[in-house]
Design a protein around this motif. Structure first.
Motif, PDB file in Angstrom:
ATOM      1  N   LYS A   1      91.283  30.053  49.442  1.00 55.08           N
ATOM      2  CA  LYS A   1      90.349  30.580  50.441  1.00 55.08           C
ATOM      3  C   LYS A   1      89.097  29.707  50.512  1.00 55.08           C
ATOM      4  N   GLY A   2      88.465  29.722  51.669  1.00 53.86           N
ATOM      5  CA  GLY A   2      87.181  29.016  51.816  1.00 53.86           C
ATOM      6  C   GLY A   2      87.300  27.503  51.800  1.00 53.86           C
ATOM      7  N   LEU A   3      88.403  26.987  52.315  1.00 56.12           N
ATOM      8  CA  LEU A   3      88.521  25.525  52.406  1.00 56.12           C
ATOM      9  C   LEU A   3      87.799  25.032  53.660  1.00 56.12           C
ATOM     10  N   ALA A   4      87.263  23.819  53.568  1.00 56.05           N
ATOM     11  CA  ALA A   4      86.669  23.192  54.761  1.00 56.05           C
ATOM     12  C   ALA A   4      87.738  22.416  55.518  1.00 56.05           C
ATOM     13  N   TYR A   5      88.514  21.632  54.771  1.00 63.36           N
ATOM     14  CA  TYR A   5      89.573  20.859  55.432  1.00 63.36           C
ATOM     15  C   TYR A   5      90.699  20.542  54.454  1.00 63.36           C
ATOM     16  N   VAL A   6      91.833  20.171  55.032  1.00 61.81           N
ATOM     17  CA  VAL A   6      92.963  19.678  54.238  1.00 61.81           C
ATOM     18  C   VAL A   6      93.297  18.310  54.806  1.00 61.81           C
ATOM     19  N   LEU A   7      93.267  17.306  53.953  1.00 65.29           N
ATOM     20  CA  LEU A   7      93.512  15.951  54.426  1.00 65.29           C
ATOM     21  C   LEU A   7      94.784  15.410  53.790  1.00 65.29           C
ATOM     22  N   PHE A   8      95.686  14.923  54.608  1.00 62.06           N
ATOM     23  CA  PHE A   8      96.967  14.447  54.081  1.00 62.06           C
ATOM     24  C   PHE A   8      96.911  12.947  53.826  1.00 62.06           C
ATOM     25  N   THR A   9      97.289  12.574  52.598  1.00 62.36           N
ATOM     26  CA  THR A   9      97.316  11.149  52.257  1.00 62.36           C
ATOM     27  C   THR A   9      98.748  10.758  51.924  1.00 62.36           C
ATOM     28  N   SER A  10      98.960   9.464  51.847  1.00 62.22           N
ATOM     29  CA  SER A  10     100.293   8.928  51.558  1.00 62.22           C
ATOM     30  C   SER A  10     100.832   9.525  50.257  1.00 62.22           C
ATOM     31  N   GLY A  11     102.107   9.959  50.298  1.00 59.49           N
ATOM     32  CA  GLY A  11     102.732  10.509  49.097  1.00 59.49           C
ATOM     33  C   GLY A  11     103.758   9.537  48.561  1.00 59.49           C
ATOM     34  N   THR A  12     104.238   9.763  47.360  1.00 59.45           N
ATOM     35  CA  THR A  12     105.178   8.806  46.776  1.00 59.45           C
ATOM     36  C   THR A  12     106.594   9.001  47.326  1.00 59.45           C
TER      37      THR A  12
ATOM     38  N   GLY B   1      98.826  17.006  50.687  1.00 60.95           N
ATOM     39  CA  GLY B   1      97.692  17.701  51.312  1.00 60.95           C
ATOM     40  C   GLY B   1      96.575  17.934  50.308  1.00 60.95           C
ATOM     41  N   VAL B   2      95.449  17.245  50.489  1.00 57.33           N
ATOM     42  CA  VAL B   2      94.299  17.378  49.593  1.00 57.33           C
ATOM     43  C   VAL B   2      93.415  18.520  50.129  1.00 57.33           C
ATOM     44  N   GLN B   3      93.245  19.575  49.327  1.00 55.69           N
ATOM     45  CA  GLN B   3      92.501  20.756  49.794  1.00 55.69           C
ATOM     46  C   GLN B   3      91.036  20.663  49.350  1.00 55.69           C
ATOM     47  N   ILE B   4      90.158  20.544  50.324  1.00 61.30           N
ATOM     48  CA  ILE B   4      88.727  20.398  50.027  1.00 61.30           C
ATOM     49  C   ILE B   4      87.985  21.690  50.393  1.00 61.30           C
ATOM     50  N   GLY B   5      87.326  22.260  49.385  1.00 59.95           N
ATOM     51  CA  GLY B   5      86.588  23.514  49.588  1.00 59.95           C
ATOM     52  C   GLY B   5      85.259  23.279  50.289  1.00 59.95           C
ATOM     53  N   ARG B   6      84.731  24.352  50.846  1.00 58.66           N
ATOM     54  CA  ARG B   6      83.435  24.237  51.535  1.00 58.66           C
ATOM     55  C   ARG B   6      82.337  23.838  50.547  1.00 58.66           C
ATOM     56  N   GLU B   7      82.449  24.307  49.299  1.00 58.76           N
ATOM     57  CA  GLU B   7      81.438  23.960  48.291  1.00 58.76           C
ATOM     58  C   GLU B   7      81.402  22.450  48.061  1.00 58.76           C
ATOM     59  N   SER B   8      82.558  21.804  48.213  1.00 61.43           N
ATOM     60  CA  SER B   8      82.616  20.355  47.996  1.00 61.43           C
ATOM     61  C   SER B   8      81.890  19.626  49.125  1.00 61.43           C
ATOM     62  N   VAL B   9      82.037  20.138  50.337  1.00 61.64           N
ATOM     63  CA  VAL B   9      81.355  19.507  51.474  1.00 61.64           C
ATOM     64  C   VAL B   9      79.840  19.679  51.333  1.00 61.64           C
ATOM     65  N   HIS B  10      79.417  20.829  50.796  1.00 61.49           N
ATOM     66  CA  HIS B  10      77.972  21.012  50.570  1.00 61.49           C
ATOM     67  C   HIS B  10      77.430  19.936  49.636  1.00 61.49           C
ATOM     68  N   THR B  11      78.188  19.640  48.587  1.00 59.89           N
ATOM     69  CA  THR B  11      77.684  18.630  47.645  1.00 59.89           C
ATOM     70  C   THR B  11      77.598  17.269  48.334  1.00 59.89           C
ATOM     71  N   LEU B  12      78.537  17.024  49.257  1.00 65.30           N
ATOM     72  CA  LEU B  12      78.524  15.738  49.966  1.00 65.30           C
ATOM     73  C   LEU B  12      77.253  15.607  50.810  1.00 65.30           C
ATOM     74  N   VAL B  13      76.959  16.624  51.614  1.00 60.44           N
ATOM     75  CA  VAL B  13      75.803  16.482  52.510  1.00 60.44           C
ATOM     76  C   VAL B  13      74.479  16.571  51.749  1.00 60.44           C
ATOM     77  N   ASP B  14      74.451  17.354  50.669  1.00 61.69           N
ATOM     78  CA  ASP B  14      73.214  17.409  49.867  1.00 61.69           C
ATOM     79  C   ASP B  14      72.919  16.029  49.295  1.00 61.69           C
ATOM     80  N   TRP B  15      73.948  15.401  48.787  1.00 67.94           N
ATOM     81  CA  TRP B  15      73.808  14.057  48.197  1.00 67.94           C
ATOM     82  C   TRP B  15      73.305  13.083  49.260  1.00 67.94           C
ATOM     83  N   MET B  16      73.936  13.113  50.427  1.00 62.78           N
ATOM     84  CA  MET B  16      73.529  12.183  51.489  1.00 62.78           C
ATOM     85  C   MET B  16      72.079  12.443  51.903  1.00 62.78           C
TER      86      MET B  16
END
Ligand code: AMP
Length: 492
Positions: A127-138, A144-159
């Protein structure tokens, strides 16, 4: 105006709502228009069955509607899954099946389209994901890389705290939205209230006209892979005079070569160069350093810098490991990978990157390449095993190996494929003429080998893995000594 990621709403900051927010490849949106269109997108998405935690694939390229859909999905709480049109239909189908998607949004037509994979909307377990990004698999299955909204907050705070991008930065957005590098400028534009210039594949091939377009929009922040900046050096106008408002280069995604950084320092003496490093699994980037003249003097390799605020990076058994709230919530439906790649560290999520790392006496981190068969071509992340698997599905092919051909600095110039015929006879032609088109049904163009070389057998190394280094050496020998009998070659 800007977008508040905490509340998922547009807020008035005193900045004029008639300021441009998105300069799309097709049209321009002011902040006011972006806020209105994102709200309308939410209503349209709800009608199509989307809601909080139901992932929504957004397919398109650099249309303003793509950006609207991202903002709308953040408002709705529906994790967006960006998919550039560079990826073939088959890849979208695989992704949609993995997500259990009943529909997707097409930014080219600004409509929702039904899919046959599910009869009704399916929320994700996380729950509470911001996005799912698909990268090359073996395998042929993207991860599918599941990125939470909390992770995006850390990104923009840092920037916001550390990058000193100014009150209203104007970003170049050039990487496809399905490449997480682009989340730098997407999220920063939204959170800081800036402007983003979406440069299409067509626009970026227009050399001087492309740079003039950036100058006309007063771009302040260049975000790209080093490879893309390297290509621009061919343009004389790629300079402080040609782009007078440009004050920051923000790089990520691959090694920043010392030579490129030196050229940029000469051409843009007033601009800062920031080298950042990190995998998609840790929300765009995790380490950073400002590259200055003192660092460049006598250097043969640049550091990736120090961990960003709130994160930890350490080297364990030679491998770079990352911990912090910006680490993904895990690969979607891949408990096998999560068990080996993720760990818990001081109460936060941790990720083993697969990158070889080291720390110098100043505490600066270095990335020394990969432990596994993952490579970067022009900044695109590729699992060679995924190409092997696609080659192995070509008619007449028994097994195959994708082999990266490297430049003297270690970067990958191109990929060639060695194929072992099912007939056992590498001398008789066995590949279909249109093998590139066949591969293109499953792989994006940057993953398709430039040529295929038939081999009776594929060499294996001591650990019984295909010996790609030997194949690369054999290829170089073939180039140096073309009269030496080869087993045939297919350029498609
Ligand atoms: P991606 O998930 O596409 O962002 O790719 C992440 C991988 O790219 C990392 O695990 C590294 O192997 C490589 N990478 C990213 N940034 C850098 C950098 N600044 N220097 C060296 N390698 C990098």
């Amino acid at each position: 105006m800007r977008f508040d990621l905490n509340t998922g709403t547009f807020v008035d900051t005193g900045l004029r709502p008639d300021q441009d927010a998105v300069i799309g490849a097709d049209r321009t949106l002011t902040w006011q228009a972006l806020a209105e269109e994102a709200a309308a997108w939410c209503a349209q998405a709800r009608e199509a069955g989307f809601a909080a935690d139901v992932p929504v694939i957004v397919r398109g390229h650099k249309e303003a509607a793509f950006f609207v859909a991202i903002a709308g999905a953040l408002m709705l709480g529906a994790p967006f899954v960006p998919l550039d049109t560079i990826y073939p239909d088959e890849r979208m189908d695989r992704i949609a099946r993995t997500l259990g998607s009943h529909a997707y949004y097409d930014a080219r037509t600004a409509t929702f389209e039904r899919l046959p994979f599910a009869s009704h909307p399916q929320p994700l377990q996380e729950k509470g994901l911001a996005y799912v990004l698909f990268t090359s698999g073996t395998t042929c299955e993207p991860k599918g890389v599941q990125i939470g909204r909390e992770s995006v907050h850390t990104l923009v705070d840092w920037m916001a705290y550390d990058f000193a991008l100014g009150a209203s930065p104007v970003f170049l957005n050039q990487a496809p939205f399905s490449f997480d590098l682009s989340m730098y400028e997407v999220m920063a534009t939204l959170a800081l209230g800036g402007t983003v210039v979406l440069a299409s594949r067509e626009a970026i091939t227009q050399g001087d006209a492309f740079l003039k377009m950036l100058a006309a929009h007063s771009v302040t922040t260049w975000v790209s892979t080093p490879s893309f900046a390297q290509q621009q050096l061919l343009q004389p106008d790629f300079s402080g005079q040609g782009l007078p408002t440009l004050d920051t280069f923000l790089f990520c995604g691959e090694v920043l070569p010392v030579t490129l950084a030196r050229h940029l320092r000469q051409r843009f003496p007033k601009a800062r160069i920031i080298n950042t490093y990190g995998p998609t699994e840790a929300t765009v980037a995790t380490t950073w350093i400002v590259v200055d003249d003192a660092m460049l003097a006598g250097a043969d390799k640049l550091p990736i810098g120090y961990p960003k605020r709130g994160s930890e990076v350490f080297v364990q058994d030679g491998e770079l490991c990352i911990a912090g709230p910006h680490v993904m919530r895990g690969y979607l439906n891949r408990e096998d990978l999560n068990a080996t790649r993720m760990f818990s560290h001081n109460g936060t999520r941790g990720f083993r990157t697969g990158d070889l790392g080291a720390v110098d006496e100043l505490g600066r981190l270095f990335c020394h390449g990969r432990i596994d068969d993952q490579v970067k071509v022009g900044g695109y992340r590729i699992e060679l095993l995924e190409i092997d698997a696609a080659l192995g599905k070509l008619p007449g092919v028994q097994s195959a190996a994708a082999v990266p051909l490297r430049r003297p600095d270690g970067s990958v110039a191109r990929i060639v494929g060695f194929v072992q015929p099912a007939s056992g006879d590498a001398h008789s032609p066995f590949l279909p003429q249109d093998w590139k088109a066949s591969l293109g049904e499953a792989l994006p163009p940057y993953m398709i080998p430039s040529e295929l070389i038939p081999r009776q057998t594929l060499p294996v190394s001591v650990n019984f893995k295909i010996d790609r280094a030997k194949l690369a050496q054999d290829y170089r020998d073939m180039q140096l000594n073309p009269s030496r009998p080869t087993e045939g070659k297919h350029n498609g």
